[in-house]
Design a protein around this motif. Structure first.
Motif, short mmCIF file in Angstrom:
data_model
loop_
_atom_site.label_atom_id
_atom_site.label_comp_id
_atom_site.label_asym_id
_atom_site.label_seq_id
_atom_site.Cartn_x
_atom_site.Cartn_y
_atom_site.Cartn_z
N ASP A 1 0.63 -1.13 0.02
CA ASP A 1 0.28 -0.31 0.41
C ASP A 1 1.23 1.51 0.58
OD1 ASP A 1 -1.47 1.97 1.65
OD2 ASP A 1 -3.15 0.85 0.97
N PRO A 2 0.45 2.04 -0.69
CA PRO A 2 1.08 3.81 -0.53
C PRO A 2 1.43 3.93 0.44
CG PRO A 2 -0.35 3.61 -2.42
CD PRO A 2 -0.70 2.28 -1.87
N ALA A 3 0.57 3.98 1.45
CA ALA A 3 0.88 4.58 3.03
C ALA A 3 1.82 3.72 3.27
CB ALA A 3 -0.20 4.41 3.77
N ALA A 4 2.16 2.07 3.57
CA ALA A 4 3.12 1.64 4.42
C ALA A 4 4.31 0.97 3.20
CB ALA A 4 2.31 -0.42 4.28
N ALA A 5 4.88 2.25 2.51
CA ALA A 5 5.81 1.78 1.38
C ALA A 5 7.13 2.97 2.19
CB ALA A 5 5.40 3.09 -0.37
N GLY A 6 7.71 2.46 2.05
CA GLY A 6 9.39 2.90 2.78
C GLY A 6 10.49 3.73 1.47
N PRO A 7 11.72 3.45 1.90
CA PRO A 7 12.91 3.73 1.28
C PRO A 7 12.85 2.70 0.47
CG PRO A 7 13.29 4.43 3.64
CD PRO A 7 11.60 3.83 3.64
N GLY A 8 13.53 1.45 0.91
CA GLY A 8 13.76 0.47 0.26
C GLY A 8 12.64 -0.89 -0.75
N GLN A 9 10.94 0.03 -0.06
CA GLN A 9 10.14 -0.90 -0.84
C GLN A 9 9.03 0.26 -1.37
OE1 GLN A 9 9.62 -4.57 -0.88
NE2 GLN A 9 7.94 -3.20 -2.34
N PRO A 10 9.21 0.71 -2.65
CA PRO A 10 7.50 1.24 -2.84
C PRO A 10 6.41 0.91 -3.19
CG PRO A 10 9.52 -0.03 -4.58
CD PRO A 10 10.04 -0.11 -3.74
N PRO A 11 5.76 1.98 -3.07
CA PRO A 11 4.23 0.87 -3.55
C PRO A 11 4.32 0.05 -4.87
CG PRO A 11 4.63 3.01 -3.77
CD PRO A 11 5.97 2.66 -3.18
N GLY A 12 2.97 -0.90 -4.37
CA GLY A 12 3.08 -1.69 -6.17
C GLY A 12 2.66 -2.89 -5.54
N ILE A 13 2.57 -4.17 -6.37
CA ILE A 13 2.05 -5.14 -6.35
C ILE A 13 2.95 -6.22 -7.22
CG2 ILE A 13 -0.14 -4.16 -7.35
CD1 ILE A 13 -0.15 -5.83 -9.31
N ASP A 14 3.18 -7.36 -6.06
CA ASP A 14 4.06 -8.74 -6.60
C ASP A 14 3.24 -9.78 -7.18
OD1 ASP A 14 6.74 -9.49 -5.86
OD2 ASP A 14 6.20 -11.80 -5.25
N VAL A 15 3.53 -9.77 -8.35
CA VAL A 15 3.18 -10.85 -9.34
C VAL A 15 3.96 -12.18 -9.84
CG1 VAL A 15 2.02 -10.67 -11.78
CG2 VAL A 15 1.76 -8.51 -10.55
N GLU A 16 3.65 -13.51 -9.54
CA GLU A 16 4.19 -14.60 -9.53
C GLU A 16 3.57 -14.52 -11.50
OE1 GLU A 16 3.57 -19.12 -8.56
OE2 GLU A 16 3.98 -17.68 -6.64
N LEU A 17 4.61 -14.90 -12.14
CA LEU A 17 4.04 -15.07 -13.63
C LEU A 17 2.97 -16.40 -13.76
CD1 LEU A 17 7.16 -14.25 -15.71
CD2 LEU A 17 5.29 -12.58 -14.93
N PHE A 18 2.05 -17.20 -14.29
CA PHE A 18 1.18 -17.66 -14.59
C PHE A 18 0.74 -17.82 -15.72
CE2 PHE A 18 -2.91 -19.38 -14.01
CZ PHE A 18 -2.85 -20.75 -13.48
N GLY A 19 0.92 -19.11 -16.39
CA GLY A 19 -0.62 -19.42 -17.40
C GLY A 19 0.24 -18.80 -18.98
N ASN A 20 1.48 -17.97 -19.25
CA ASN A 20 1.55 -17.77 -20.52
C ASN A 20 2.89 -18.69 -21.33
OD1 ASN A 20 2.25 -14.86 -19.47
ND2 ASN A 20 3.36 -15.55 -17.30
N ALA A 21 2.38 -18.42 -22.11
CA ALA A 21 2.72 -19.23 -23.55
C ALA A 21 4.27 -19.28 -23.50
CB ALA A 21 2.17 -18.81 -24.93
N ARG A 22 4.53 -20.87 -23.84
CA ARG A 22 5.75 -21.68 -23.32
C ARG A 22 6.74 -20.52 -24.65
NH1 ARG A 22 5.39 -27.55 -24.91
NH2 ARG A 22 4.76 -28.11 -22.58
N ASP A 23 6.38 -19.69 -25.62
CA ASP A 23 7.16 -18.42 -25.96
C ASP A 23 7.90 -17.60 -25.86
OD1 ASP A 23 4.39 -18.27 -26.91
OD2 ASP A 23 5.38 -16.88 -29.09
N VAL A 24 6.53 -16.65 -25.23
CA VAL A 24 6.64 -15.64 -23.88
C VAL A 24 7.80 -16.16 -22.86
CG1 VAL A 24 4.98 -14.18 -22.81
CG2 VAL A 24 4.36 -15.00 -24.92
N GLU A 25 7.67 -17.87 -22.08
CA GLU A 25 8.11 -17.82 -21.09
C GLU A 25 9.54 -17.88 -21.47
OE1 GLU A 25 6.16 -21.83 -19.57
OE2 GLU A 25 5.06 -20.54 -18.12
N ALA A 26 9.66 -18.70 -23.21
CA ALA A 26 11.15 -18.62 -22.94
C ALA A 26 11.71 -17.60 -23.76
CB ALA A 26 11.35 -19.55 -24.48
N HIS A 27 10.89 -16.51 -23.89
CA HIS A 27 11.62 -14.82 -24.40
C HIS A 27 11.52 -14.10 -23.11
CE1 HIS A 27 12.04 -10.92 -26.51
NE2 HIS A 27 11.95 -10.34 -25.26
N TRP A 28 10.66 -14.65 -22.36
CA TRP A 28 11.12 -13.56 -20.95
C TRP A 28 12.70 -14.16 -20.01
CZ3 TRP A 28 9.89 -9.64 -17.84
CH2 TRP A 28 10.52 -9.64 -16.71
#
Length: 126
Positions: free
Chosen positions: A75-102
């Motif tokens: 949350d933006p209110a909980a963000a600090g110097p070492g941790q900006p606001p945002g979301i952590d995303v675990e990659l899931f369900g991507n096509a094989r060619d997309v995963e290979a490029h990543w």
């Protein structure tokens, strides 16, 4: 139940087009890795929500359309110097060619980080 080990990530900024609402919003990554990414954003997303976003490969500008599951939120209110606001995303369900490029992009990012770069907005493409 045992917790899964967290895959290593590098602190590196890549340009992102975040699909939030009716239009794409520019954003940046904070950390990246083979299995996930932290996207800097003030938007809140619920845990386990499927999200779609586009990472722009700095070499050639290819748009890499990815999706994943929200696994954390700062949350933006909980963000600090070492941790900006945002979301952590675990990659899931991507096509094989997309995963290979990543994975290929992550190998390049690892090499850039070893050379001291922290952003795709640098002359690190040699």
């Amino acid at each position: 139940m045992a917790q899964r080990p967290i895959a290593p990530r590098a602190r590196f900024q890549l340009d992102v087009l975040f699909k939030g609402g009716p239009r794409l919003k520019p954003a940046l990554t904070h950390t990246v890795g083979n299995q996930g990414v932290f996207i800097r954003t003030d938007e809140q997303r619920p845990m386990n929500q499927l999200v779609r976003f586009t990472v722009i490969d700095p070499q050639g500008g290819r748009h890499l359309n990815l999706m994943g599951i929200v696994s954390g939120c700062v949350d933006p209110a909980a963000a600090g110097p070492g941790q900006p606001p945002g979301i952590d995303v675990e990659l899931f369900g991507n096509a094989r060619d997309v995963e290979a490029h990543w994975r290929h992009l992550m190998r390049r990012v690892a090499a850039w980080v070893e050379r001291g770069y922290t952003s795709a907005r640098c002359p690190c493409y040699d």
